[in-house]
Write an enzyme that holds these catalytic residues in place. Sequence first.
Site, PDB file in Angstrom:
ATOM      1  CG  HIS A  72      25.158  64.449 -15.939  1.00 33.83           C
ATOM      2  ND1 HIS A  72      25.573  65.657 -16.452  1.00 33.83           N
ATOM      3  CD2 HIS A  72      25.310  63.567 -16.954  1.00 33.83           C
ATOM      4  CE1 HIS A  72      25.948  65.509 -17.707  1.00 33.83           C
ATOM      5  NE2 HIS A  72      25.784  64.256 -18.046  1.00 33.83           N
ATOM      6  CG  ASP A  73      22.941  62.646  -8.118  1.00 31.32           C
ATOM      7  OD1 ASP A  73      23.520  63.664  -7.660  1.00 31.32           O
ATOM      8  OD2 ASP A  73      22.343  61.825  -7.400  1.00 31.32           O
ATOM      9  CB  VAL A  76      28.939  65.874 -10.109  1.00 33.50           C
ATOM     10  CG1 VAL A  76      29.453  67.185  -9.518  1.00 33.50           C
ATOM     11  CG2 VAL A  76      29.184  65.842 -11.616  1.00 33.50           C
ATOM     12  N   GLY A  78      29.293  62.159  -5.994  1.00 33.85           N
ATOM     13  CA  GLY A  78      28.587  60.925  -5.644  1.00 33.85           C
ATOM     14  C   GLY A  78      27.092  61.046  -5.820  1.00 33.85           C
ATOM     15  CG  ASP A  80      25.342  64.425  -3.689  1.00 35.84           C
ATOM     16  OD1 ASP A  80      25.080  64.430  -4.920  1.00 35.84           O
ATOM     17  OD2 ASP A  80      26.040  65.299  -3.150  1.00 35.84           O
ATOM     18  CB  SER A  82      24.765  67.525  -5.570  1.00 37.81           C
ATOM     19  OG  SER A  82      25.467  66.666  -6.455  1.00 37.81           O
ATOM     20  N   PRO A 168      32.681  63.278 -17.920  1.00 41.10           N
ATOM     21  CG  PRO A 168      32.307  61.118 -18.759  1.00 41.10           C
ATOM     22  CD  PRO A 168      31.971  62.024 -17.610  1.00 41.10           C
TER      23      PRO A 168
END
Length: 331
Positions: A72-73, A76, A78, A80, A82, A168
């Site tokens: 998941h990181d 979304v 890249g 990073d 987030s 996805p």
Amino acid sequence: MAVATCNLAVVLLVVLMATALSTETSMAGPSLVNGFYSSSCPQAEATVRNVTEAIIRKDPTMGAAFMRLFFHDCFVRGCDASILLDPSSSNPSVEKKAIALRGYDAVNTIKSAVEAVCPGTVSCADILAFAARDSAVVSGTFPTFAMPSGRRRDGVVSRFFDVFQGIPSPVMQLKDLVSNFAAKGLNADDLVTLSGAHSFGQAHCSFFNGRLYPTVDPTMNATYAAALRTVCPPPGTDGGGDPVVSNNRVSSDPNALSSRFYDNVLAGKVLFVSDQQLLSSNDTADKVASNAGDPAAWMGRFAAALVKMGGIQVLTGTNGQVRKYCNAINS
Ligand code: HEM
Ligand SMILES: *[C@@H]1O[C@H](CO)[C@@H](O)[C@H](O)[C@H]1NC(C)=O
Ligand SMILES: *[C@@H]1O[C@H](CO)[C@@H](O)[C@H](O)[C@H]1NC(C)=O
Ligand SMILES: *[C@@H]1O[C@H](CO)[C@@H](O)[C@H](O)[C@H]1NC(C)=O
């Protein structure tokens, strides 16, 4: 003897694939190298490994949690970190509010162990990449493999709505899955290979209830579906609860990352439409069959594909920062 030979084959395969991959990885992220912290923080990878292993030993479901966080990181904005940011007054709508994931506290635990040996040095994005690699090794029968690092900068941006563009959906058809992956520089081979992560971990009924009610999806094994129906009540009748089942209900070890996923796909015993869709083209169906028939080869492919996924849009140069706490940007 057979086991030793098999492991050697996997090691060779992983090495070969990592070599073949290095040109591609350098395109995705020019800064990523094996052992990025070997002089700035020689204990970095061992510390992550140590803590990750301890966490998984205590709760064997946690390997899957780290693996999914890494996916998941990377998908979304890249790789990073987030996904790890908590909401704040200046940014209340962060990624993690969009989809429930497990393991955030555990990542903070790993980070604080790393900070204790090398303050301000190792990015959360790299910690997540190492923890995902270690999860594969601890939760599978993988020989250890190199995870390139040097995701020097953790992102300072995390947006709720980016999640729905990047991640996805489990009801997607094959062509949409392929184009979702293509948008990240990953191909159909990577899609099939990485989907093997659904050999371990958990899923909520709401993500596949559409295959059980009102009628059972004909591509699902009827016995398997009947058992799922006893756990997952029809939508709207569960009183707001959303039961959780193992991704791999067929294996005796639902916490093992393995090529059993592909046997399950062939048997119609996987949870998501997106999993079963891998049989809907000859090309991907052939890959499913070859992974099912060759667990060692799949491990080599999975290691290489995970490395490739870890190179998606990594931040370099002066973008972002090395966070002190993975759940918050530095003040
Ligand atoms: C191909 C597209 C994919 C779709 C549509 C998808 C969808 C999902 C969904 C709906 C769940 C259940 C989550 C829950 O109920 O909490 C799940 C679980 C999981 N996914 Fe995927 N996924 C995909 C690809 C991947 C990839 C590439 C990886 C990693 C390499 C991955 C790793 C996992 C893991 C480990 C779990 C179990 C998480 C846990 O135990 O908490 N998935 N996935
Ligand atoms: C790993 O953890 C053990 C205790 O859990 C500790 O004694 C050891 O120093 C740790 N090693 C590293 C490299 O962090
Ligand atoms: C579905 O799975 C059961 C065992 O779990 C098996 O006996 C049966 O043959 C399978 N059905 C089909 C159509 O393959
Ligand atoms: C897929 O394989 C089947 C049987 O091998 C064949 O009949 C069919 O034409 C193939 N489809 C495509 C699109 O290649």
